[in-house]
Scaffold this motif. Sequence first.
Motif, PDB file in Angstrom:
ATOM      1  N   GLY A 191       0.804  -1.218   0.000  1.00 25.81           N
ATOM      2  CA  GLY A 191       0.000   0.000   0.000  1.00 25.81           C
ATOM      3  C   GLY A 191       0.835   1.265   0.000  1.00 25.81           C
ATOM      4  O   GLY A 191       0.319   2.370  -0.099  1.00 25.81           O
TER       5      GLY A 191
ATOM      6  N   LYS B 249       4.396   1.062  -3.976  1.00 22.81           N
ATOM      7  CA  LYS B 249       5.577   0.474  -4.606  1.00 22.81           C
ATOM      8  C   LYS B 249       5.355   0.158  -6.089  1.00 22.81           C
ATOM      9  O   LYS B 249       6.164   0.538  -6.936  1.00 22.81           O
ATOM     10  CB  LYS B 249       5.916  -0.824  -3.874  1.00 22.81           C
ATOM     11  CG  LYS B 249       7.372  -0.897  -3.533  1.00 22.81           C
ATOM     12  CD  LYS B 249       7.746  -2.126  -2.754  1.00 22.81           C
ATOM     13  CE  LYS B 249       6.728  -2.601  -1.825  1.00 22.81           C
ATOM     14  NZ  LYS B 249       5.977  -3.653  -1.894  1.00 22.81           N
ATOM     15  N   THR B 250       4.274  -0.533  -6.380  1.00 20.50           N
ATOM     16  CA  THR B 250       4.048  -0.938  -7.767  1.00 20.50           C
ATOM     17  C   THR B 250       3.837   0.291  -8.658  1.00 20.50           C
ATOM     18  O   THR B 250       4.422   0.404  -9.734  1.00 20.50           O
ATOM     19  CB  THR B 250       2.824  -1.880  -7.846  1.00 20.50           C
ATOM     20  OG1 THR B 250       3.035  -2.930  -6.904  1.00 20.50           O
ATOM     21  CG2 THR B 250       2.673  -2.470  -9.223  1.00 20.50           C
ATOM     22  N   THR B 251       3.012   1.218  -8.172  1.00 21.17           N
ATOM     23  CA  THR B 251       2.797   2.464  -8.920  1.00 21.17           C
ATOM     24  C   THR B 251       4.137   3.166  -9.159  1.00 21.17           C
ATOM     25  O   THR B 251       4.424   3.639 -10.261  1.00 21.17           O
ATOM     26  CB  THR B 251       1.885   3.414  -8.107  1.00 21.17           C
ATOM     27  OG1 THR B 251       0.751   2.674  -7.655  1.00 21.17           O
ATOM     28  CG2 THR B 251       1.446   4.595  -8.915  1.00 21.17           C
TER      29      THR B 251
ATOM     30  N   ASP C   1       1.045  14.482  -2.304  1.00 17.11           N
ATOM     31  CA  ASP C   1      -0.013  15.362  -2.796  1.00 17.11           C
ATOM     32  C   ASP C   1      -1.186  15.412  -1.822  1.00 17.11           C
ATOM     33  O   ASP C   1      -1.960  16.349  -1.817  1.00 17.11           O
ATOM     34  CB  ASP C   1      -0.525  14.854  -4.148  1.00 17.11           C
ATOM     35  CG  ASP C   1      -0.813  13.349  -4.129  1.00 17.11           C
ATOM     36  OD1 ASP C   1       0.065  12.597  -3.674  1.00 17.11           O
ATOM     37  OD2 ASP C   1      -1.899  12.941  -4.546  1.00 17.11           O
TER      38      ASP C   1
HETATM   39  P1  GDP Z   1       1.941  -1.251  -3.282  1.00 12.77           P
HETATM   40  O1  GDP Z   1       1.078  -2.178  -2.528  1.00 12.77           O
HETATM   41  O2  GDP Z   1       3.037  -0.707  -2.436  1.00 12.77           O
HETATM   42  O3  GDP Z   1       2.470  -1.827  -4.563  1.00 12.77           O
HETATM   43  O4  GDP Z   1       1.035   0.001  -3.636  1.00 12.77           O
HETATM   44  P2  GDP Z   1       0.306   0.454  -4.981  1.00 12.77           P
HETATM   45  O5  GDP Z   1       1.315   0.864  -5.989  1.00 12.77           O
HETATM   46  O6  GDP Z   1      -0.673  -0.581  -5.382  1.00 12.77           O
HETATM   47  O7  GDP Z   1      -0.421   1.789  -4.497  1.00 12.77           O
HETATM   48  C1  GDP Z   1      -1.406   1.821  -3.510  1.00 12.77           C
HETATM   49  C2  GDP Z   1      -2.337   2.995  -3.778  1.00 12.77           C
HETATM   50  O8  GDP Z   1      -1.660   4.219  -3.611  1.00 12.77           O
HETATM   51  C3  GDP Z   1      -2.884   3.007  -5.189  1.00 12.77           C
HETATM   52  O9  GDP Z   1      -4.249   3.352  -5.128  1.00 12.77           O
HETATM   53  C4  GDP Z   1      -2.083   4.085  -5.893  1.00 12.77           C
HETATM   54  O10 GDP Z   1      -2.800   4.702  -6.938  1.00 12.77           O
HETATM   55  C5  GDP Z   1      -1.852   5.049  -4.744  1.00 12.77           C
HETATM   56  N1  GDP Z   1      -0.644   5.885  -4.928  1.00 12.77           N
HETATM   57  C6  GDP Z   1       0.631   5.498  -5.162  1.00 12.77           C
HETATM   58  N2  GDP Z   1       1.464   6.563  -5.222  1.00 12.77           N
HETATM   59  C7  GDP Z   1       0.707   7.667  -5.032  1.00 12.77           C
HETATM   60  C8  GDP Z   1       0.982   9.096  -4.972  1.00 12.77           C
HETATM   61  O11 GDP Z   1       2.115   9.575  -5.089  1.00 12.77           O
HETATM   62  N3  GDP Z   1      -0.097   9.893  -4.740  1.00 12.77           N
HETATM   63  C9  GDP Z   1      -1.359   9.403  -4.586  1.00 12.77           C
HETATM   64  N4  GDP Z   1      -2.339  10.266  -4.367  1.00 12.77           N
HETATM   65  N5  GDP Z   1      -1.644   8.095  -4.625  1.00 12.77           N
HETATM   66  C10 GDP Z   1      -0.638   7.228  -4.838  1.00 12.77           C
END
Ligand code: GDP
Length: 437
Positions: A106, A109-111, A246
């Motif tokens: 969450g 990371k993936t984003t 943000d």
């Molecule tokens: P992971 O579990 O670490 O791989 O997390 P994800 O990449 O799936 O991201 C989790 C949520 O955070 C998603 O809904 C993304 O769109 C959101 N997210 C990631 N980076 C940002 C950011 O810089 N700003 C905002 N507002 N949302 C983000």
Amino acid sequence: MVLDGLRRIVRNFIESREYETSVNEFVKELQKELIRSDVNVRLVMDLTKKIKERAAEERPPPGLTRRDWFLSIVYEQLVNLFGGPERPQVKPPKKPWVVLLVGLQGSGKTTTAGKLAYFYKLEGYKVGLVAADTFRPGAYEQLKTLGEAVGVPVYGEPGSKDAVSIAVKGVEFFREKGFDVIIIDTAGRHHREEDLLAEMEDIAGRVRPDEVVLVLDASIGQQAFEVASKFHNKTPVGSIIVTKLDGTAKGGGALSAVAATGARIKFVGTGEKIDELEVFDPKRFVARIMGLGDLEGLLERVKKAKVELSEKDVEDILEGRVNMRIVYKQLVSLRKMGPLRKILEMIPGLQVRMPVEVDSKTLEEKMEKWLAAINSMTYEELDNPEVIDKSRVKRISYGAGVDPEDVKALLKQYEAVKSISKQLKRQKNLLAKMGLD
Ligand code: GDP
């Protein structure tokens, strides 16, 4: 905004009182604000002690009021806290540059993996993504979709549970093909935290990445110190990316992560979109949180634009050299800043005739199509759009799923940017001749 109250404290710094009283009052308020923003308490104490010491020992140079002098001390110390005045080095020092992203589920990371891939692709690097999160269902698909959106290949083994093996094979896969930047996305959660950390240690031990990047959600707060320390103990963290800056999140936790790892913040995430990643600039960041500078609105916009255009890009534009990467970055800036004509009008002494004016609404509609078209271009076409003939237009439009007319419109935009670039070059030469460079 991070450390929101800082501006108020700066504004309230009262000069008419005795200097020492003002300083003490300021420091007390600063401590409160930093702790409220989740900065680690020890860090706050160290920082404010240093500020007080310097305020007591140092004398302002002639021409500077004590207030301005004091604020410059605060500014400097805060900048140091964020790693010093220099912007972090983001250019890969060698090829391939293998980046291992670690962090909690969450955290983004993936984003961020997708955003980084996009960032480096636009800088001209050949980028590969490795999907080594075998814990979260759908993680591979998420990365694959992101990869496709930015035109970067993704290595993954859907169905496999062996993250270490995927990471090793993925890196090998891209290394053999001569890729420049290889980014590994990993799991952020396991049934037991120890298992997650052990897996990261394993991957890092086998892959030997050039850089371990900790991805941290800005809203994580006081926990940041602990989370960062845990990862750091298993996989020494080389740099930090703070996401979701943000939002309304109190980002002070990120500072605590910096303290826990000794690593610098390199990038910050400022939105969900693929291009919402900025190289972290400590000076500008601190200036902003302190509310320094009157031209804030403009600076803010220019800052956003600058993120898209690197110094080399600007140099290239001023030299009359443009390519499709620059066009795309300009379009993104445009979307964020409003019509280019307006922006250019703000720069005194610059007179540029705009061959085509694109209004932001049309641009908004076209952006998606143009992005798709750009992603379907080969490296040769990106660097030298002149080679795009009729049959290439056809292939690109087919690959991108857009009309050939859209690709043609994009090429027109490229011609427009090139023409502006040439005008700028002429002006620059003229200014240089007049000794005004
Ligand atoms: P992971 O579990 O670490 O791989 O997390 P994800 O990449 O799936 O991201 C989790 C949520 O955070 C998603 O809904 C993304 O769109 C959101 N997210 C990631 N980076 C940002 C950011 O810089 N700003 C905002 N507002 N949302 C983000």
